[in-house]
Design an enzyme around this catalytic site. Sequence first.
Site, PDB file in Angstrom:
ATOM      1  N   SER A   1       6.953  16.321 -46.232  1.00 51.17           N
ATOM      2  CA  SER A   1       8.242  15.638 -46.152  1.00 51.17           C
ATOM      3  C   SER A   1       8.229  14.352 -46.951  1.00 51.17           C
ATOM      4  O   SER A   1       9.274  13.772 -47.185  1.00 51.17           O
ATOM      5  CB  SER A   1       8.552  15.263 -44.698  1.00 51.17           C
ATOM      6  OG  SER A   1       8.549  16.381 -43.889  1.00 51.17           O
TER       7      SER A   1
ATOM      8  N   HIS B   1       9.959  21.669 -50.658  1.00 48.71           N
ATOM      9  CA  HIS B   1      10.326  21.066 -49.375  1.00 48.71           C
ATOM     10  C   HIS B   1      11.500  21.800 -48.737  1.00 48.71           C
ATOM     11  O   HIS B   1      12.659  21.583 -49.096  1.00 48.71           O
ATOM     12  CB  HIS B   1      10.653  19.565 -49.606  1.00 48.71           C
ATOM     13  CG  HIS B   1      10.965  18.830 -48.359  1.00 48.71           C
ATOM     14  ND1 HIS B   1      11.867  17.784 -48.301  1.00 48.71           N
ATOM     15  CD2 HIS B   1      10.493  18.975 -47.104  1.00 48.71           C
ATOM     16  CE1 HIS B   1      11.935  17.339 -47.068  1.00 48.71           C
ATOM     17  NE2 HIS B   1      11.120  18.038 -46.322  1.00 48.71           N
TER      18      HIS B   1
ATOM     19  N   GLU C   1      14.153  21.255 -51.607  1.00 48.25           N
ATOM     20  CA  GLU C   1      13.907  20.233 -52.630  1.00 48.25           C
ATOM     21  C   GLU C   1      12.660  20.652 -53.404  1.00 48.25           C
ATOM     22  O   GLU C   1      11.634  20.968 -52.786  1.00 48.25           O
ATOM     23  CB  GLU C   1      13.611  18.879 -51.972  1.00 48.25           C
ATOM     24  CG  GLU C   1      14.812  18.027 -51.705  1.00 48.25           C
ATOM     25  CD  GLU C   1      14.425  16.674 -51.099  1.00 48.25           C
ATOM     26  OE1 GLU C   1      14.839  15.653 -51.638  1.00 48.25           O
ATOM     27  OE2 GLU C   1      13.718  16.637 -50.074  1.00 48.25           O
TER      28      GLU C   1
ATOM     29  N   ASN D   1      14.848  12.820 -47.195  1.00 47.90           N
ATOM     30  CA  ASN D   1      14.271  11.930 -46.179  1.00 47.90           C
ATOM     31  C   ASN D   1      14.350  10.458 -46.550  1.00 47.90           C
ATOM     32  O   ASN D   1      14.323   9.590 -45.685  1.00 47.90           O
ATOM     33  CB  ASN D   1      12.829  12.333 -45.887  1.00 47.90           C
ATOM     34  CG  ASN D   1      12.800  13.565 -45.006  1.00 47.90           C
ATOM     35  OD1 ASN D   1      13.655  13.728 -44.139  1.00 47.90           O
ATOM     36  ND2 ASN D   1      11.852  14.451 -45.239  1.00 47.90           N
TER      37      ASN D   1
HETATM   38  N1  NAD Z   1       9.813  19.420 -38.846  1.00 47.51           N
HETATM   39  C1  NAD Z   1      10.654  19.257 -39.844  1.00 47.51           C
HETATM   40  O1  NAD Z   1      11.860  19.066 -39.655  1.00 47.51           O
HETATM   41  C2  NAD Z   1      10.147  19.336 -41.276  1.00 47.51           C
HETATM   42  C3  NAD Z   1      11.058  19.525 -42.309  1.00 47.51           C
HETATM   43  C4  NAD Z   1      10.599  19.650 -43.624  1.00 47.51           C
HETATM   44  C5  NAD Z   1       9.228  19.549 -43.878  1.00 47.51           C
HETATM   45  N2  NAD Z   1       8.353  19.349 -42.855  1.00 47.51           N
HETATM   46  C6  NAD Z   1       6.931  19.274 -43.185  1.00 47.51           C
HETATM   47  O2  NAD Z   1       6.327  20.516 -42.909  1.00 47.51           O
HETATM   48  C7  NAD Z   1       4.969  20.333 -42.502  1.00 47.51           C
HETATM   49  C8  NAD Z   1       4.738  20.976 -41.142  1.00 47.51           C
HETATM   50  O3  NAD Z   1       5.616  20.406 -40.207  1.00 47.51           O
HETATM   51  P1  NAD Z   1       6.001  21.151 -38.845  1.00 47.51           P
HETATM   52  O4  NAD Z   1       7.221  20.506 -38.338  1.00 47.51           O
HETATM   53  O5  NAD Z   1       5.959  22.628 -39.043  1.00 47.51           O
HETATM   54  O6  NAD Z   1       4.761  20.720 -37.916  1.00 47.51           O
HETATM   55  P2  NAD Z   1       4.167  21.486 -36.654  1.00 47.51           P
HETATM   56  O7  NAD Z   1       3.405  20.473 -35.886  1.00 47.51           O
HETATM   57  O8  NAD Z   1       5.196  22.308 -35.977  1.00 47.51           O
HETATM   58  O9  NAD Z   1       3.127  22.541 -37.326  1.00 47.51           O
HETATM   59  C9  NAD Z   1       2.005  22.161 -38.049  1.00 47.51           C
HETATM   60  C10 NAD Z   1       0.999  23.288 -37.950  1.00 47.51           C
HETATM   61  O10 NAD Z   1      -0.069  23.015 -38.856  1.00 47.51           O
HETATM   62  C11 NAD Z   1      -1.258  23.470 -38.246  1.00 47.51           C
HETATM   63  N3  NAD Z   1      -2.411  22.883 -38.905  1.00 47.51           N
HETATM   64  C12 NAD Z   1      -2.929  21.634 -38.780  1.00 47.51           C
HETATM   65  N4  NAD Z   1      -4.050  21.517 -39.525  1.00 47.51           N
HETATM   66  C13 NAD Z   1      -4.227  22.709 -40.148  1.00 47.51           C
HETATM   67  C14 NAD Z   1      -5.224  23.230 -41.029  1.00 47.51           C
HETATM   68  N5  NAD Z   1      -6.246  22.487 -41.436  1.00 47.51           N
HETATM   69  N6  NAD Z   1      -5.103  24.489 -41.461  1.00 47.51           N
HETATM   70  C15 NAD Z   1      -4.075  25.281 -41.055  1.00 47.51           C
HETATM   71  N7  NAD Z   1      -3.113  24.839 -40.213  1.00 47.51           N
HETATM   72  C16 NAD Z   1      -3.186  23.574 -39.768  1.00 47.51           C
HETATM   73  C17 NAD Z   1      -1.087  23.061 -36.800  1.00 47.51           C
HETATM   74  O11 NAD Z   1      -1.992  23.769 -35.969  1.00 47.51           O
HETATM   75  C18 NAD Z   1       0.367  23.425 -36.548  1.00 47.51           C
HETATM   76  O12 NAD Z   1       0.517  24.751 -36.092  1.00 47.51           O
HETATM   77  C19 NAD Z   1       4.729  18.825 -42.538  1.00 47.51           C
HETATM   78  O13 NAD Z   1       4.186  18.473 -43.766  1.00 47.51           O
HETATM   79  C20 NAD Z   1       6.137  18.266 -42.386  1.00 47.51           C
HETATM   80  O14 NAD Z   1       6.260  16.975 -42.921  1.00 47.51           O
HETATM   81  C21 NAD Z   1       8.780  19.262 -41.550  1.00 47.51           C
END
Ligand code: NAD
Length: 292
Positions: free
Chosen positions: A120, A141, A153, A191
């Site tokens: 993000s 993204h 994005e 963001n």
């Molecule tokens: N939540 C949102 O609205 C949103 C929107 C756009 C982008 N993002 C980005 O997407 C990414 C994930 O966010 P999310 O909301 O899905 O988080 P989340 O906490 O729901 O999921 C993250 C997952 O990554 C896993 N993980 C951690 N370390 C790992 C590793 N070494 N190998 C494999 N898996 C691993 C965790 O176990 C978890 O299941 C982040 O970079 C976040 O910034 C989030």
Amino acid sequence: MTNINKVGVIGAGQMGTGIAHVCALAGLDVVLNDVSEDRIKAGLATINGNMSRQVRRNRITEEQRQGALARIVPAKSYDGFTDCDLVIEAATEKEDVKRKIFVQLCPHLKPDAMVGSNTSSISITRLAAATDRPERFIGIHFMNPVPLMELVELIRGIATDDGTYESTKAFCQRLGKMVAVSEDFPAFIVNRVLMPMINEAIYTLYEGVGTVEAIDVAMRLGANHPMGPLQLADFIGLDICLSVMQVLHEGLADSKYRPCPLLVKYVEAGWLGRKTQRGFYDYRGEKPVPTR
Ligand SMILES: NC(=O)c1ccc[n+]([C@@H]2O[C@H](COP(=O)([O-])OP(=O)(O)OC[C@H]3O[C@@H](n4cnc5c(N)ncnc54)[C@H](O)[C@@H]3O)[C@@H](O)[C@H]2O)c1
């Protein structure tokens, strides 16, 4: 341009499951990885649940659901990624976690495989430097929830080559998404604009200007936002909101991006929003109840 037919997804959380979901429905083969078998299983169950809801709402057919689910293969290790054309990292928003993933992942990939990060806010150029292929690295993204949100994005790092940009753009279009291109600056476009607004809403709560409900009603009805900013923060995840604000604060060195101390406190309490059932609202009962 490289045709993308097989996609690896690292991280089976909110975003990784959404990305796997839309890829599989678009007819692509998907390999899904997370830190443990349980996490992958939980991710697959989420995808199944979300696709079943789409069937009930007549968005997709039962046949499409079954076909898509069959295209998603769980992978405990990166050995399953050797024939992927593109790997999208969607793990926790922590730079050290992501860097470690790229260092371990790259030796398993075919030489022309592309790598994308769903970060993000973290610098794509810096993440690319942790790989052996910065020219084939790009920010992809997706927005949350991935199956519903139309935008992706695309963020080019300093080294990203035209082939990688064109191939990932075509890939996003195949998923039915619109692309907005952002330069590689902290938090990109969405963001950079959205998170300071959410942070300001939390300051508004912190300073006692309004209650949780007043702030959300004000922005829904007064600014015509589909969700109030605190409701939206809970939906995104307060840990993600905090880390984006930290990246903006550090990356742009401007005090206007200072994360609200109340946001820090919620994250320290482990009240991360919907995913932990408590944030600015408590989701454990029948209806969400404001926590302040
Ligand atoms: N939540 C949102 O609205 C949103 C929107 C756009 C982008 N993002 C980005 O997407 C990414 C994930 O966010 P999310 O909301 O899905 O988080 P989340 O906490 O729901 O999921 C993250 C997952 O990554 C896993 N993980 C951690 N370390 C790992 C590793 N070494 N190998 C494999 N898996 C691993 C965790 O176990 C978890 O299941 C982040 O970079 C976040 O910034 C989030």
